[in-house]
Design a protein around this motif. Structure first.
Motif, PDB file in Angstrom:
ATOM      1  N   ASP A  96       0.217  17.405  24.922  1.00 33.37           N
ATOM      2  CA  ASP A  96       1.510  16.694  26.645  1.00 33.37           C
ATOM      3  C   ASP A  96       2.836  16.962  25.414  1.00 33.37           C
ATOM      4  O   ASP A  96       3.443  16.056  26.660  1.00 33.37           O
ATOM      5  CB  ASP A  96       1.055  14.632  26.450  1.00 33.37           C
ATOM      6  N   ALA A  97       2.516  18.496  25.816  1.00 28.09           N
ATOM      7  CA  ALA A  97       4.031  18.511  25.694  1.00 28.09           C
ATOM      8  C   ALA A  97       4.847  19.535  26.890  1.00 28.09           C
ATOM      9  O   ALA A  97       4.295  19.284  27.884  1.00 28.09           O
ATOM     10  CB  ALA A  97       4.118  20.330  24.573  1.00 28.09           C
ATOM     11  N   ALA A  98       5.852  18.491  26.704  1.00 29.50           N
ATOM     12  CA  ALA A  98       6.960  18.958  28.131  1.00 29.50           C
ATOM     13  C   ALA A  98       6.714  20.184  28.111  1.00 29.50           C
ATOM     14  O   ALA A  98       7.189  21.654  27.094  1.00 29.50           O
ATOM     15  CB  ALA A  98       8.049  18.582  27.913  1.00 29.50           C
ATOM     16  N   GLY A  99       7.176  21.191  29.174  1.00 28.19           N
ATOM     17  CA  GLY A  99       6.857  22.282  29.516  1.00 28.19           C
ATOM     18  C   GLY A  99       5.307  23.356  29.507  1.00 28.19           C
ATOM     19  O   GLY A  99       4.505  22.682  29.082  1.00 28.19           O
ATOM     20  N   ALA A 100       5.335  24.893  29.001  1.00 26.57           N
ATOM     21  CA  ALA A 100       4.293  25.390  29.202  1.00 26.57           C
ATOM     22  C   ALA A 100       4.088  25.834  27.973  1.00 26.57           C
ATOM     23  O   ALA A 100       3.207  26.568  27.506  1.00 26.57           O
ATOM     24  CB  ALA A 100       4.766  26.741  30.105  1.00 26.57           C
ATOM     25  N   ILE A 101       4.502  25.456  26.976  1.00 26.36           N
ATOM     26  CA  ILE A 101       4.266  25.271  25.014  1.00 26.36           C
ATOM     27  C   ILE A 101       3.490  24.841  24.825  1.00 26.36           C
ATOM     28  O   ILE A 101       3.568  23.123  24.757  1.00 26.36           O
ATOM     29  CB  ILE A 101       5.757  25.953  24.667  1.00 26.36           C
ATOM     30  N   THR A 102       2.597  24.955  24.215  1.00 28.72           N
ATOM     31  CA  THR A 102       1.346  23.844  23.209  1.00 28.72           C
ATOM     32  C   THR A 102       1.627  24.458  21.638  1.00 28.72           C
ATOM     33  O   THR A 102       1.469  25.955  21.968  1.00 28.72           O
ATOM     34  CB  THR A 102       0.129  23.577  23.958  1.00 28.72           C
ATOM     35  N   VAL A 103       1.277  23.938  20.687  1.00 28.20           N
ATOM     36  CA  VAL A 103       0.809  23.959  19.351  1.00 28.20           C
ATOM     37  C   VAL A 103      -0.485  23.645  19.171  1.00 28.20           C
ATOM     38  O   VAL A 103      -0.691  22.395  18.856  1.00 28.20           O
ATOM     39  CB  VAL A 103       1.842  23.094  18.756  1.00 28.20           C
ATOM     40  N   LYS A 104      -1.257  24.580  18.440  1.00 23.78           N
ATOM     41  CA  LYS A 104      -2.842  24.075  17.795  1.00 23.78           C
ATOM     42  C   LYS A 104      -2.736  24.717  16.139  1.00 23.78           C
ATOM     43  O   LYS A 104      -2.587  25.131  16.107  1.00 23.78           O
ATOM     44  CB  LYS A 104      -3.772  24.288  18.817  1.00 23.78           C
ATOM     45  N   PRO A 105      -2.962  23.707  15.444  1.00 21.58           N
ATOM     46  CA  PRO A 105      -3.239  24.091  13.775  1.00 21.58           C
ATOM     47  C   PRO A 105      -4.009  25.577  14.061  1.00 21.58           C
ATOM     48  O   PRO A 105      -5.397  25.050  14.807  1.00 21.58           O
ATOM     49  CB  PRO A 105      -3.455  22.689  13.416  1.00 21.58           C
ATOM     50  N   VAL A 106      -4.222  26.139  13.279  1.00 32.52           N
ATOM     51  CA  VAL A 106      -5.016  26.992  12.976  1.00 32.52           C
ATOM     52  C   VAL A 106      -5.513  26.401  11.218  1.00 32.52           C
ATOM     53  O   VAL A 106      -5.456  26.741  10.366  1.00 32.52           O
ATOM     54  CB  VAL A 106      -4.215  28.924  12.544  1.00 32.52           C
ATOM     55  N   ILE A 107      -6.981  26.600  11.553  1.00 34.38           N
ATOM     56  CA  ILE A 107      -7.782  26.494  10.248  1.00 34.38           C
ATOM     57  C   ILE A 107      -8.381  27.876   9.886  1.00 34.38           C
ATOM     58  O   ILE A 107      -8.856  28.191  10.236  1.00 34.38           O
ATOM     59  CB  ILE A 107      -8.486  24.905  10.262  1.00 34.38           C
ATOM     60  N   GLU A 108      -8.214  28.012   8.209  1.00 37.00           N
ATOM     61  CA  GLU A 108      -8.944  28.806   8.031  1.00 37.00           C
ATOM     62  C   GLU A 108      -9.675  29.340   6.782  1.00 37.00           C
ATOM     63  O   GLU A 108      -9.867  27.735   6.366  1.00 37.00           O
ATOM     64  CB  GLU A 108      -7.724  29.787   7.371  1.00 37.00           C
TER      65      GLU A 108
END
Length: 108
Positions: A96-108
């Motif tokens: 639910d971020a404002a705008g077009a950008i979302t951030v998702k954790p990268v699990i290695e």
């Protein structure tokens, strides 16, 4: 080291890496960079094949975070240190971020 995938309108645009609390790197994905129809994620991060480096969380991403009482409440509920900007970004900007950008954790 922690990494987060950066998406613009659902398309993976790049990787944001926290190497330490004093070193952050952002790099566009090759496919995203090559697609001339895709705009940069931010005016302050123009599309380039070079890595962007900063000694603090890039202002564009920092500005996605809550402030004041909302930030304190989020940190308390999510059990995240109030000084952990990267952790808070990964925890709160997935959907639910404002705008077009979302951030998702990268699990290695």
């Amino acid at each position: 080291m922690r990494k987060a995938a950066i998406y613009r309108n659902g398309k993976r645009a790049g990787i944001l890496t926290e190497e330490s609390r004093n070193k952050y790197i952002f790099r566009y994905e090759d496919a995203y960079f090559a697609d001339s129809r895709q705009p940069p994620v931010s005016l302050t991060l123009p599309k380039t094949q070079q890595e962007y480096e900063s000694n603090c969380l890039f202002p564009f991403f920092f500005n996605m975070l809550s402030e004041g009482a909302n930030r304190k409440l989020q940190c308390t509920q999510l059990r995240i240190d109030e000084n952990d900007n990267f952790g808070l970004l990964m925890a709160t900007a997935q959907q639910d971020a404002a705008g077009a950008i979302t951030v998702k954790p990268v699990i290695e």
